[in-house]
Design a protein around this motif. Structure first.
Motif, mmCIF file in Angstrom:
data_model
loop_
_atom_site.group_PDB
_atom_site.id
_atom_site.type_symbol
_atom_site.label_atom_id
_atom_site.label_comp_id
_atom_site.label_asym_id
_atom_site.label_seq_id
_atom_site.Cartn_x
_atom_site.Cartn_y
_atom_site.Cartn_z
ATOM 1 N N ILE A 95 1.003 -1.254 -0.102
ATOM 2 C CA ILE A 95 -0.255 -0.023 -0.010
ATOM 3 C C ILE A 95 0.942 0.854 0.138
ATOM 4 N N LEU A 96 1.876 1.144 0.799
ATOM 5 C CA LEU A 96 2.747 2.365 0.862
ATOM 6 C C LEU A 96 3.624 2.609 -0.521
ATOM 7 N N LYS A 97 4.016 1.507 -0.984
ATOM 8 C CA LYS A 97 4.623 1.773 -2.199
ATOM 9 C C LYS A 97 4.008 2.119 -3.350
ATOM 10 N N VAL A 98 2.695 1.535 -3.495
ATOM 11 C CA VAL A 98 1.582 1.879 -4.592
ATOM 12 C C VAL A 98 1.058 3.553 -4.061
ATOM 13 N N GLY A 99 1.151 3.915 -2.962
ATOM 14 C CA GLY A 99 0.878 4.955 -2.676
ATOM 15 C C GLY A 99 2.005 6.080 -2.734
ATOM 16 N N CYS A 100 2.941 5.954 -3.300
ATOM 17 C CA CYS A 100 4.130 6.567 -3.747
ATOM 18 C C CYS A 100 4.739 7.553 -2.846
ATOM 19 N N GLY A 101 4.440 7.139 -1.557
ATOM 20 C CA GLY A 101 5.173 7.818 -0.419
ATOM 21 C C GLY A 101 4.225 8.761 0.199
ATOM 22 N N VAL A 102 3.092 9.108 -0.021
ATOM 23 C CA VAL A 102 2.182 9.971 0.425
ATOM 24 C C VAL A 102 1.101 9.504 1.444
ATOM 25 N N ALA A 103 1.003 8.427 1.569
ATOM 26 C CA ALA A 103 -0.064 7.672 2.451
ATOM 27 C C ALA A 103 0.561 7.715 3.956
ATOM 28 N N ASP A 104 -0.450 7.844 5.047
ATOM 29 C CA ASP A 104 -0.095 7.923 6.432
ATOM 30 C C ASP A 104 0.176 6.643 6.661
ATOM 31 N N THR A 105 1.459 6.218 7.341
ATOM 32 C CA THR A 105 1.876 5.001 7.698
ATOM 33 C C THR A 105 1.042 4.258 8.856
ATOM 34 N N ASP A 106 0.737 5.266 9.795
ATOM 35 C CA ASP A 106 -0.212 4.683 10.773
ATOM 36 C C ASP A 106 -1.415 4.298 10.531
ATOM 37 N N LEU A 107 -2.083 4.818 9.585
ATOM 38 C CA LEU A 107 -3.375 4.906 8.959
ATOM 39 C C LEU A 107 -3.107 3.626 8.158
ATOM 40 N N VAL A 108 -2.363 3.209 7.440
ATOM 41 C CA VAL A 108 -2.340 2.103 6.516
ATOM 42 C C VAL A 108 -2.386 0.942 7.617
ATOM 43 N N HIS A 109 -1.189 0.821 8.433
ATOM 44 C CA HIS A 109 -1.202 -0.324 9.414
ATOM 45 C C HIS A 109 -2.608 -0.551 10.079
ATOM 46 N N THR A 110 -3.202 0.302 10.616
ATOM 47 C CA THR A 110 -4.742 0.263 11.314
ATOM 48 C C THR A 110 -5.672 -0.215 10.433
ATOM 49 N N LEU A 111 -5.467 0.064 9.106
ATOM 50 C CA LEU A 111 -6.319 -0.416 7.831
ATOM 51 C C LEU A 111 -6.090 -1.684 7.885
ATOM 52 N N VAL A 112 -5.073 -2.106 7.624
ATOM 53 C CA VAL A 112 -4.627 -3.854 7.361
ATOM 54 C C VAL A 112 -4.998 -4.634 8.366
ATOM 55 N N GLU A 113 -4.435 -4.255 9.768
ATOM 56 C CA GLU A 113 -4.727 -4.974 10.876
ATOM 57 C C GLU A 113 -6.216 -5.226 11.080
ATOM 58 N N ASP A 114 -7.054 -4.336 10.699
ATOM 59 C CA ASP A 114 -8.540 -4.512 11.287
ATOM 60 C C ASP A 114 -9.666 -4.828 10.053
ATOM 61 N N ILE A 115 -8.668 -5.378 8.646
ATOM 62 C CA ILE A 115 -9.590 -5.780 7.735
ATOM 63 C C ILE A 115 -10.083 -7.045 7.993
ATOM 64 N N ARG A 116 -9.511 -8.180 8.509
ATOM 65 C CA ARG A 116 -9.992 -9.466 8.733
ATOM 66 C C ARG A 116 -10.909 -9.470 9.874
ATOM 67 N N PRO A 117 -10.898 -8.694 10.972
ATOM 68 C CA PRO A 117 -11.965 -8.721 12.032
ATOM 69 C C PRO A 117 -13.268 -8.092 11.564
ATOM 70 N N SER A 118 -13.071 -6.967 10.595
ATOM 71 C CA SER A 118 -14.108 -6.384 9.907
ATOM 72 C C SER A 118 -14.970 -7.334 9.186
ATOM 73 N N MET A 119 -14.439 -8.073 8.204
ATOM 74 C CA MET A 119 -14.688 -9.163 7.392
ATOM 75 C C MET A 119 -15.809 -10.145 8.256
ATOM 76 N N ALA A 120 -15.349 -10.442 9.445
ATOM 77 C CA ALA A 120 -16.030 -11.258 10.328
ATOM 78 C C ALA A 120 -17.185 -10.622 10.993
ATOM 79 N N TRP A 121 -16.998 -9.423 11.430
ATOM 80 C CA TRP A 121 -18.034 -8.585 11.888
ATOM 81 C C TRP A 121 -19.031 -8.697 10.741
ATOM 82 N N LEU A 122 -18.804 -8.241 9.527
ATOM 83 C CA LEU A 122 -19.840 -8.296 8.622
ATOM 84 C C LEU A 122 -20.483 -9.639 8.404
ATOM 85 N N VAL A 123 -19.920 -10.673 8.450
ATOM 86 C CA VAL A 123 -20.638 -11.996 8.296
ATOM 87 C C VAL A 123 -21.482 -12.172 9.512
ATOM 88 N N LYS A 124 -20.919 -11.977 10.707
ATOM 89 C CA LYS A 124 -21.928 -12.143 11.754
ATOM 90 C C LYS A 124 -23.052 -11.394 11.756
#
Length: 528
Positions: free
Chosen positions: A81-110
């Motif tokens: 994500i950071l590479k494709v973002g060409c250095g302008v993405a916020d690193t903390d938000l990127v890691h927050t996004l990635v860490e929470d995707i699978r729990p959010s998928m499970a939340w949606l299924v539930k």
């Protein structure tokens, strides 16, 4: 705007809420549900009907959702994500996004949503299932529109979430307490009742969509008004990466406003015919990027203008990827377009990669105001990996809802009457239509693919002239109405966003991802 000499109206007062959510796409629905689950009394207001905006846009065959397969893949996805973002993405938000995707998928299924999967393991390993701009397969799921809507609707009913459909955000209400500036509600326009409505709220979550409403051609619903950014700016928020907007090929004939499946580019026959290697490369991603040589194809489509570039398909007799078969079946069955029919495609404004700056909990930095979804920025950069817009809405929608509920518990109800401002002026329907048309023409001419110093400077001058014309026209209605006031306030906020976008595009003089400066001569362009 100048104030007309007429009595100041008092907007109708609606029942208060602990948390008021603006927008009913994935981010808004997720925010409302999580806030209500945290014990808050929640009201959701949306400019269109419930379940609207880009999340439930009818002109696409499906909505993808990707995430990491495991912890090791999570690190790779964040770095990509950071590479494709060409250095302008916020690193903390990127890691927050990635860490929470699978729990959010499970939340949606539930909740009861059905997430589609590739037909089989062999299909899952097809190149077509590699997300656009990515380099490998991920955990891929498809969001099915009907089941997601049913799951959200059931949660709304169970949690007692009040819905105000066709109620548009016009402004935010600030506390008149001298010691602190905080958001204490919102001013809405009820399109059914044709009236202004003030809603007191301890916290507000903006999830009102991206910037597509500023353009003539947009692959979003027209209830994506693109006014929320301007409203947020007026209340102390800032924007990040607002110059980066995805521009996507879409059909203009035989039907309009339909997303083109980029995976089918490799089977396209055009005149002139692009080189085979450019078509193969262009088939790996959806929105335009200046990073890759196949940008020449998008520039050729852009030169074809509003009439679009004609193409036909030449499919092989076997080994057509599942993604492409699904698209062609959807065109034929849902849209009535045969697979051997001539299509015309043009470039449309699509999803925003930037927007209101937030932290990991959706806070905008203005007390009591949170945001989530496509209206925000930072978790994406100059380009965005396919399937992460849906993930962004889920992850930060949930987080913003939780944080808004916690904030609402910590503050008292606002004291004093709501200072809504600017409601004494009106704009006629004809004047508003004419000015909106001018704004969209200017943004389409100068802020789509080919951006130059000359064009962006001209566009900024045009926006300034429109604002001057609006100020002159405001208040000239023979009979003032609340609808006229709503039109003026909407356009004022839209022009503020247009000016901010144009300024950011002008300031970034080099091409970077979705931002292409035609007057940047650093790289040569191959022929299409």
């Amino acid at each position: 705007m100048t104030t007309a000499s007429r009595p100041t109206p008092s907007p109708a007062m609606a029942d208060s809420a602990d948390v008021l959510v603006i927008g009913s796409g994935i981010a808004g629905c997720a925010a409302a549900i999580e806030a209500a689950r945290a014990g808050a009394q929640v009201t959701l207001a949306c400019a269109g009907g419930l379940f609207s905006g880009s999340s439930f846009f009818p002109g696409t065959w499906g909505l993808g959702l990707i995430g990491p397969k495991d912890d090791e893949d999570a690190d790779d996805l964040a770095q990509t994500i950071l590479k494709v973002g060409c250095g302008v993405a916020d690193t903390d938000l990127v890691h927050t996004l990635v860490e929470d995707i699978r729990p959010s998928m499970a939340w949606l299924v539930k909740l009861g949503a059905v997430l589609s999967r590739p037909a089989n393991e062999a299909s899952a390993q097809q190149a077509a299932f590699i997300p656009c701009f990515d380099h490998k397969h991920r955990l891929w799921r498809g969001l099915t529109r009907d089941s997601t809507q049913r799951a959200f609707a059931a949660a709304f009913e169970r949690l007692g979430i009040r819905v105000l459909a066709r109620c548009e955000l016009l402004n935010l209400i600030e506390s008149d307490e001298a010691e602190s500036r905080r958001i204490t509600g919102a001013l809405l326009f009820d399109h059914e009742g044709k009236r202004l409505v003030a809603i007191p709220a301890r916290a507000v979550v903006i999830a009102a969509g991206g910037t597509g409403g500023l353009f003539e051609r947009s692959l979003t619903s027209r209830d994506v008004l693109s006014s929320a950014h301007g409203i947020a700016l007026a209340h102390g928020c800032t924007l990040i990466n607002i110059e980066f907007m995805q521009m996507m090929p879409g059909l203009v004939a035989p039907r309009r406003n339909i997303v083109f499946n980029e995976k089918s580019f490799r089977y396209a026959r055009m005149d002139p015919q692009p080189a085979r290697e450019l078509l193969e490369l262009r088939s790996t991603y959806g929105p335009f990027t200046s990073r890759l040589a196949s940008r020449a194809i998008d520039l050729a489509i852009d030169r074809a203008g509003a009439a679009g570039m004609p193409l036909r398909y030449d499919f092989p007799t076997h080994d057509v990827p599942e993604f492409v078969r699904t698209f062609c079946d959807w065109l034929e069955c849902e849209q009535g377009i045969a697979r051997d029919e001539e299509l015309r495609i043009a470039l449309y404004a699509h999803a925003s990669n930037g927007g209101i700056r937030i932290d990991a909990h959706g806070s905008t930095g203005t007390a009591g105001l949170f945001a989530a979804g496509e209206v925000t920025g930072g978790m994406h950069g100059a380009d965005r990996i396919g399937g992460l817009s849906s993930a962004n809405g889920l992850v930060f929608g949930r987080r913003a809802g939780q944080a808004a509920a916690a904030w609402a518990k910590s503050v008292p109800a606002a004291q004093g009457s709501p200072a809504v401002g600017c409601v004494t002026e009106g704009l006629s329907s004809a004047d508003a239509r004419a000015l909106t048309c001018r704004m969209r023409q200017t943004m389409s001419a100068h802020a789509m693919i080919s951006r130059t110093e000359t064009g962006l400077s001209r566009a900024l001058a045009d926006i300034a002239e429109m604002r001057s014309d609006m100020n002159r026209l405001c208040g000239q209605e023979p009979e003032w109405t609340e609808a006229a006031a709503a039109r003026a306030m909407r356009l004022q906020s839209q022009l503020a966003l247009a000016e901010a976008m144009l300024g950011a595009m002008r300031a970034r003089t080099e091409s970077l991802g979705s931002h292409y400066r035609a007057d940047d001569t650093a790289t040569d362009l191959p022929a299409a």
